[in-house]
Scaffold this active site. Structure first.
Site, PDB file in Angstrom:
ATOM      1  N   HIS A 190      43.515  48.987  50.208  1.00  0.00           N
ATOM      2  CA  HIS A 190      43.648  47.699  49.524  1.00  0.00           C
ATOM      3  C   HIS A 190      44.818  46.912  50.097  1.00  0.00           C
ATOM      4  O   HIS A 190      45.688  47.472  50.772  1.00  0.00           O
ATOM      5  CB  HIS A 190      43.867  47.889  48.025  1.00  0.00           C
ATOM      6  CG  HIS A 190      42.621  48.258  47.276  1.00  0.00           C
ATOM      7  ND1 HIS A 190      42.212  49.557  47.115  1.00  0.00           N
ATOM      8  CD2 HIS A 190      41.694  47.486  46.652  1.00  0.00           C
ATOM      9  CE1 HIS A 190      41.073  49.576  46.427  1.00  0.00           C
ATOM     10  NE2 HIS A 190      40.739  48.331  46.136  1.00  0.00           N
ATOM     11  N   LYS A 223      48.593  45.380  45.757  1.00  0.00           N
ATOM     12  CA  LYS A 223      47.995  46.209  44.697  1.00  0.00           C
ATOM     13  C   LYS A 223      49.043  47.165  44.129  1.00  0.00           C
ATOM     14  O   LYS A 223      49.768  47.819  44.865  1.00  0.00           O
ATOM     15  CB  LYS A 223      46.785  46.983  45.239  1.00  0.00           C
ATOM     16  CG  LYS A 223      46.075  47.775  44.144  1.00  0.00           C
ATOM     17  CD  LYS A 223      44.635  48.090  44.502  1.00  0.00           C
ATOM     18  CE  LYS A 223      43.934  48.896  43.421  1.00  0.00           C
ATOM     19  NZ  LYS A 223      43.782  48.120  42.163  1.00  0.00           N
TER      20      LYS A 223
HETATM   21  N1  LIG Z   1      37.110  45.685  38.306  1.00  0.00           N
HETATM   22  C1  LIG Z   1      37.039  44.989  39.454  1.00  0.00           C
HETATM   23  O1  LIG Z   1      35.949  44.722  39.997  1.00  0.00           O
HETATM   24  C2  LIG Z   1      38.311  44.506  40.060  1.00  0.00           C
HETATM   25  C3  LIG Z   1      39.496  44.789  39.444  1.00  0.00           C
HETATM   26  N2  LIG Z   1      40.665  44.256  39.904  1.00  0.00           N
HETATM   27  C4  LIG Z   1      41.843  44.505  39.081  1.00  0.00           C
HETATM   28  O2  LIG Z   1      42.195  43.295  38.430  1.00  0.00           O
HETATM   29  C5  LIG Z   1      43.603  43.271  38.178  1.00  0.00           C
HETATM   30  C6  LIG Z   1      44.208  41.983  38.710  1.00  0.00           C
HETATM   31  O3  LIG Z   1      44.114  41.948  40.108  1.00  0.00           O
HETATM   32  P1  LIG Z   1      44.627  40.678  40.949  1.00  0.00           P
HETATM   33  O4  LIG Z   1      43.889  39.445  40.526  1.00  0.00           O
HETATM   34  O5  LIG Z   1      44.603  41.084  42.371  1.00  0.00           O
HETATM   35  O6  LIG Z   1      46.149  40.591  40.442  1.00  0.00           O
HETATM   36  P2  LIG Z   1      47.121  39.323  40.384  1.00  0.00           P
HETATM   37  O7  LIG Z   1      48.496  39.885  40.242  1.00  0.00           O
HETATM   38  O8  LIG Z   1      46.826  38.390  41.505  1.00  0.00           O
HETATM   39  O9  LIG Z   1      46.686  38.588  39.024  1.00  0.00           O
HETATM   40  C7  LIG Z   1      47.007  39.029  37.743  1.00  0.00           C
HETATM   41  C8  LIG Z   1      47.294  37.802  36.888  1.00  0.00           C
HETATM   42  O10 LIG Z   1      47.418  38.178  35.520  1.00  0.00           O
HETATM   43  C9  LIG Z   1      48.443  37.386  34.976  1.00  0.00           C
HETATM   44  N3  LIG Z   1      48.949  37.967  33.726  1.00  0.00           N
HETATM   45  C10 LIG Z   1      49.756  39.040  33.559  1.00  0.00           C
HETATM   46  N4  LIG Z   1      50.037  39.219  32.248  1.00  0.00           N
HETATM   47  C11 LIG Z   1      49.353  38.264  31.576  1.00  0.00           C
HETATM   48  C12 LIG Z   1      49.238  37.910  30.199  1.00  0.00           C
HETATM   49  N5  LIG Z   1      49.884  38.604  29.243  1.00  0.00           N
HETATM   50  N6  LIG Z   1      48.447  36.877  29.859  1.00  0.00           N
HETATM   51  C13 LIG Z   1      47.797  36.158  30.805  1.00  0.00           C
HETATM   52  N7  LIG Z   1      47.888  36.426  32.136  1.00  0.00           N
HETATM   53  C14 LIG Z   1      48.656  37.461  32.509  1.00  0.00           C
HETATM   54  C15 LIG Z   1      49.503  37.313  36.077  1.00  0.00           C
HETATM   55  O11 LIG Z   1      50.436  36.267  35.869  1.00  0.00           O
HETATM   56  C16 LIG Z   1      48.615  37.108  37.294  1.00  0.00           C
HETATM   57  O12 LIG Z   1      48.368  35.736  37.538  1.00  0.00           O
HETATM   58  C17 LIG Z   1      44.152  44.559  38.817  1.00  0.00           C
HETATM   59  O13 LIG Z   1      44.264  45.554  37.830  1.00  0.00           O
HETATM   60  C18 LIG Z   1      43.073  44.923  39.835  1.00  0.00           C
HETATM   61  O14 LIG Z   1      43.047  46.286  40.145  1.00  0.00           O
HETATM   62  C19 LIG Z   1      40.705  43.459  41.004  1.00  0.00           C
HETATM   63  C20 LIG Z   1      39.560  43.165  41.682  1.00  0.00           C
HETATM   64  C21 LIG Z   1      38.264  43.674  41.278  1.00  0.00           C
HETATM   65  O1  LIG Z   2      43.268  45.390  43.045  1.00  0.00           O
HETATM   66  C1  LIG Z   2      42.244  45.075  43.702  1.00  0.00           C
HETATM   67  O2  LIG Z   2      42.270  44.174  44.556  1.00  0.00           O
HETATM   68  C2  LIG Z   2      40.994  45.778  43.424  1.00  0.00           C
HETATM   69  N1  LIG Z   2      40.975  46.580  42.396  1.00  0.00           N
HETATM   70  C3  LIG Z   2      39.871  47.327  41.924  1.00  0.00           C
HETATM   71  C4  LIG Z   2      40.184  48.807  42.009  1.00  0.00           C
HETATM   72  O3  LIG Z   2      41.294  49.200  41.600  1.00  0.00           O
HETATM   73  O4  LIG Z   2      39.337  49.569  42.456  1.00  0.00           O
HETATM   74  C5  LIG Z   2      38.569  46.918  42.556  1.00  0.00           C
HETATM   75  C6  LIG Z   2      38.640  46.455  43.979  1.00  0.00           C
HETATM   76  O5  LIG Z   2      38.673  47.552  44.817  1.00  0.00           O
HETATM   77  C7  LIG Z   2      39.793  45.501  44.232  1.00  0.00           C
END
Ligand SMILES: NC(=O)C1=CN([C@@H]2O[C@H](COP(=O)(O)OP(=O)(O)OC[C@H]3O[C@@H](n4cnc5c(N)ncnc54)[C@H](O)[C@@H]3O)[C@@H](O)[C@H]2O)C=CC1
Ligand SMILES: O=C(O)C1=N[C@H](C(=O)O)C[C@H](O)C1
Length: 269
Positions: A158, A162
């Site tokens: 990643h 992350k």
């Molecule tokens: N399940 C899936 O398909 C995927 C899951 N993820 C997960 O999603 C999460 C976020 O990933 P990214 O977007 O890359 O992170 P990022 O750090 O770019 O975005 C997270 C956002 O949440 C905001 N945030 C934090 N606390 C908050 C609150 N109390 N209220 C409102 N907003 C708040 C932050 O200010 C930030 O803008 C991670 O846990 C990642 O692993 C990411 C991509 C795909």
């Molecule tokens: O943090 C990410 O970017 C992603 N998080 C998810 C994970 O923890 O598997 C999904 C995806 O791989 C991207």
């Protein structure tokens, strides 16, 4: 238009948040009714379209999660574990569908999410893409066929930002591999090898995490035997795959019974 489910995007300025805002705005099956950021975030009070570098769309980013969730049918949440647990209480009170993409929960946090699912629909998955959810099924199947003489290793890569490891996806794949073998992942997982580790335990499921640059997300499940190796691989090149899955889950969740669901339910896998 008024009958389309109203969606709130939590963490709207994030990598996934911005992708979700775009995806909902482009959809003819849902409408964007709120964008939330954490208190003190520089986007709070700004129009979300302008904050993302585009045109004014008349929707300011807010830190008043309670106020916007009260007007929503679904909340899509890719933020951080503590924030998501707090949001689960709000969505349960509002009886809104809570789509959780956040990863990195500890067991206590997962328990709180389970409790919230007694009152509202929660769809939670460490990966919302079609490809990974298919890969999970394939992993379970291959693991059930190949015996413990095949060593299972899960390697994920990643981007440098992350914060959690192994990734949520890697854990989903590990759980599927363990299920295929009829064991509990907790009992066989090998994480964070370093130094003189000793030889690999037969039956272990190993995890390795690579972090760097702008890698969107890559996962290999390796079945390594004597004289041959089988590798199942998923490569994500565009975060739109996760956002599309999340929006599909928000729409699918409308009028379902309260409970905790995953993408197998949404995709009918
Ligand atoms: N399940 C899936 O398909 C995927 C899951 N993820 C997960 O999603 C999460 C976020 O990933 P990214 O977007 O890359 O992170 P990022 O750090 O770019 O975005 C997270 C956002 O949440 C905001 N945030 C934090 N606390 C908050 C609150 N109390 N209220 C409102 N907003 C708040 C932050 O200010 C930030 O803008 C991670 O846990 C990642 O692993 C990411 C991509 C795909
Ligand atoms: O943090 C990410 O970017 C992603 N998080 C998810 C994970 O923890 O598997 C999904 C995806 O791989 C991207």
């Amino acid at each position: 238009m008024g009958n389309l489910p109203g969606i709130v995007v939590m963490g709207a300025s994030g990598r996934m948040g911005q992708m979700l805002v775009h995806t909902v705005l482009q959809s003819d099956r849902a409408r964007l009714v709120g964008c939330v950021e954490r208190p003190g975030h520089p986007w709070v009070g700004r129009d979300v379209g302008e904050a993302m570098g585009g045109a004014h769309i008349g929707l300011p980013v807010t830190d008043d999660a309670v106020g916007v969730i009260a007007q929503a049918q679904a909340v899509i949440d890719f933020t951080a574990p503590a924030a998501t647990v707090a949001t689960a209480t709000l969505t349960a009170q509002a009886r809104a569908v809570h789509v959780i993409g956040t990863t990195g929960f500890n067991p206590e946090e997962l328990q709180k999410i389970r409790a919230a699912a007694r009152h509202a629909v929660i769809v939670r998955a460490g990966n919302m893409s079609l490809g990974v959810n298919l890969l999970v099924g394939l992993t379970r199947k291959v693991s059930a066929v190949l015996g413990p003489e095949f060593d299972i290793e899960i390697v994920e890569a990643h981007h440098r930002h992350k914060v959690d490891a192994p990734s949520g996806t890697a854990l989903m794949l590990g759980e599927a591999a363990a299920e295929g073998r009829g064991v509990h992942l907790d009992e066989v997982a090998e994480r964070g090898r370093d130094g003189i580790t000793g030889a690999r335990d037969s039956g272990a499921i190993g995890f390795s995490a690579i972090r760097g640059g702008d890698v969107v997300g890559e996962h290999d499940v390796i079945f390594a035997g004597a004289g041959e190796r089988l590798v199942l691989r998923h490569i994500a090149t565009d975060r739109a795959i996760f956002a599309r899955g999340a929006l599909a889950a928000a729409i699918w969740g409308q009028d379902r019974k309260p409970g905790e669901y995953d993408m197998n339910d949404v995709l009918g896998l």
